[in-house]
Structure formats: structure tokens, C-alpha cells
Design an enzyme around this catalytic site. Sequence first.
Site, short mmCIF file in Angstrom:
data_model
loop_
_atom_site.label_atom_id
_atom_site.label_comp_id
_atom_site.label_asym_id
_atom_site.label_seq_id
_atom_site.Cartn_x
_atom_site.Cartn_y
_atom_site.Cartn_z
N GLY A 15 0.83 -1.21 0.00
CA GLY A 15 0.00 0.00 0.00
C GLY A 15 0.86 1.25 0.00
O GLY A 15 0.54 2.24 -0.66
N ASN A 16 1.98 1.19 0.73
CA ASN A 16 2.88 2.34 0.77
C ASN A 16 3.63 2.49 -0.55
O ASN A 16 3.94 3.60 -0.98
CB ASN A 16 3.88 2.20 1.92
CG ASN A 16 3.19 2.39 3.27
OD1 ASN A 16 2.54 3.40 3.49
ND2 ASN A 16 3.31 1.41 4.13
N LYS A 133 -2.66 -1.99 16.09
CA LYS A 133 -2.35 -1.46 14.76
C LYS A 133 -2.84 -0.02 14.61
O LYS A 133 -4.06 0.23 14.62
CB LYS A 133 -3.03 -2.38 13.72
CG LYS A 133 -2.86 -1.94 12.28
CD LYS A 133 -1.46 -2.20 11.76
CE LYS A 133 -1.31 -1.68 10.33
NZ LYS A 133 0.07 -1.78 9.86
N LYS A 217 -1.92 -7.60 5.40
CA LYS A 217 -2.05 -8.14 4.04
C LYS A 217 -0.97 -9.16 3.70
O LYS A 217 -1.20 -10.07 2.89
CB LYS A 217 -2.06 -7.01 3.00
CG LYS A 217 -0.73 -6.32 2.77
CD LYS A 217 -0.11 -6.70 1.45
CE LYS A 217 1.18 -6.02 1.12
NZ LYS A 217 2.04 -5.43 2.09
N LYS A 279 6.18 -9.11 6.65
CA LYS A 279 6.62 -9.64 5.34
C LYS A 279 7.52 -10.85 5.55
O LYS A 279 7.40 -11.87 4.86
CB LYS A 279 7.36 -8.57 4.54
CG LYS A 279 6.47 -7.41 4.18
CD LYS A 279 7.21 -6.34 3.39
CE LYS A 279 6.54 -5.01 3.58
NZ LYS A 279 5.08 -5.00 3.48
#
Length: 317
Positions: A15-16, A133, A217, A279
Site C-alpha cells: 500500500g505504501n 495497529k 495483508k 513480510k
Amino acid sequence: MVGERKGRYVVALGGNALIPPGAAGTAEEQMLQVRGAAAQLAPLAAEGVELVVTHGNGPQVGNLLVKNELARAVVPAMPLDWCVAQTQATIGLAIQAALEWELRRLGTGRRVVVVLTRVLVDPLDPRRLEFSKPIGGRVTEQDATARADDRHRYAAQPGGGWRRVVPSPEPVAILEEAEIRHLLDSGAVVVAAGGGGVPVEEGAEGRYFGVEAVIDKDLTAALLARHLDADALVILTDAPGATINFGRPDQRLLERVTPAILRGFQAAGHFSDGSMGPKVEAALRFVEGGGGRAVIAHLDDARQALAGEAGTQVIQK
Ligand code: ADP
Ligand code: MG
């Protein structure tokens, strides 16, 4: 797909990475980033590789929450699960337009389909109760106090200001998984599980309802990749890969690493929570779960990353 199987990849776009540093986040800016990614992914799809594209939505959902706040007196604010669904639609639309165009230029008629994807979370997950978050923009302590209620919590942030905080539970199941597989089998390129999926819990009599939470995600991408039996999980972001001693003079990009060694660096605290941490965890889960290869790389290096020539390649041997 008819004919020989060329491989199946799950590719996650950050997204970034879609809203570069300093960018306002206009639709045009995001389209430009998406076009760059599409140009790199399309040749694979044109060769017959089965492709599932997923994406983050942190900055995008953050912008929707800002609109919620500013327009509260004029139009009703929408719940978080609706905001996640909205970003699946808009970012999905951008990816669809860009990829379909690239595929047409390459002379293939492959379609790109966006699936509104719900992801089941467990009400008993301890992370359901941890407001870990941060989402949306920074506000003053005064505004945070004024806005806080039993559904909306705020926490002071390192670096100043307050942000809304929500739970980030584990993804348990992808409700549209079978349909995603059918679409892949039909030859479509599928965009799915954007923003980690719309988080839902299962209520009485099997009724699903949305929850005020966000799912990471990268963890959803790992689950999707394992369940779809993907050959590779490719996580594209705005960093060249997973770096040890990040931000220090002796920092080093990990190029090719086994899950055992990467677990060691993870345990030593090299990867930050909420950014590189998930990640690395996603890459590890995929490869430890029997997946062939996981890659973490810069969005601009997508093509080389897919070819095994850029980023952090996590592989058993
Ligand atoms: P995305 O939107 O792609 O999920 P994130 O901002 O969540 O992107 O994560 C990528 C960011 O992680 C990088 O921009 C980098 O600043 C940060 N990061 C934290 N720790 C590390 C690390 N050890 N190696 C590389 N990047 C790191
Ligand atoms: Mg992220």
C-alpha cells in the site's frame, strides 16, 4: 488453464509502495505506480503464468478515515470493514485497468477479475483484544480524547501525536478461496484479498459480520499462496528487501536465505513490527509450509525479483 502449467504466483503490492513518499495519494499518482507494476507482471501472465495479485491499503484506508472524520457532521461515517471493502474496489479497479491494458498490448485476451474478499478471524484470537495497529492520520491528544469511545480507541504514537488503533487478528480462512481458484482455472488473472481482506467473524447460524479490525495483508497473502498451492509468494514494497541491522551503517540486504537462518534474524529483532516484520513472517510461513520460494523486493524490481535476481529470496536450499 489449458495446457502445461507454467507456475502459479501470488504477488502482493505494498500500500505504501503505491503512494510514494511525499505523494499526496491522488488517483493519478497511484495509477502511475500501478502501471509500473503491471508492465512488469503482464509478460509473465502473457506467458501463461497463473497470477493472483493482492495489495495493501494502509495509506488508502487511512485517507478514507480522514474523510470520515472531516465529513462526520454532513454524511455518516462508515465502519472499518466498509472502508476496507472500498479500497479493495478502488485499488482493484486500478490494477485491473493497468494489467488488462498491458495484457492486451502483449496480444493476450486474458481477463483480470477483482474479487471482493472476506477473511475470517477468530473471536477468541488473543490479538482480537490487542489494539496494536495504528490506522488513519495523527490527531492531537485533545481530538483523540474527544473521539474515543468503546468502539474507537486512540494511542499516543512514537514521534508525536495520537492515532486510532485497532486489533490486527490472524487471518484464519479466505471465504472466497474456492471462487478465486475457479477464476484462475478459467485463465483469469485474479486480484483478491486486498488490504488483507475484509475481516469477518462467524456469528450464530453461520452468519458473517464485519469487525472493526484490519488484517495484515502479508499474512493473508501467505495464507492465500499456501492454500492455492502457489509456486512463489512475491511481496513487493518500497524497500529493496529484508535488511539486517536496518538503518545502521553496517546494514546488509539479505539476498538468498533459508527459512532457518531467517528465523534466527527474526528472533534477534531485525525486522520491525507492522512493516518488514509481517513480510518476513509471511515469507517464512509460506516456505516452511511447503511453498517453493518467497521473495521480498522493491516494486520497481518486480521483474528481476520474479526471476530470482533481486530482493530477498527465501528458499529451502
Ligand atoms: P508496505 O506498504 O509495502 O506493506 P511497509 O511500510 O509496511 O510497506 O513496510 C516496508 C518498510 O519497512 C520499508 O519502507 C522500511 O522502511 C521498513 N523496514 C523496517 N525494518 C526493515 C528491515 N529490517 N529491512 C528493510 N526494511 C525495513
Ligand atoms: Mg505494510
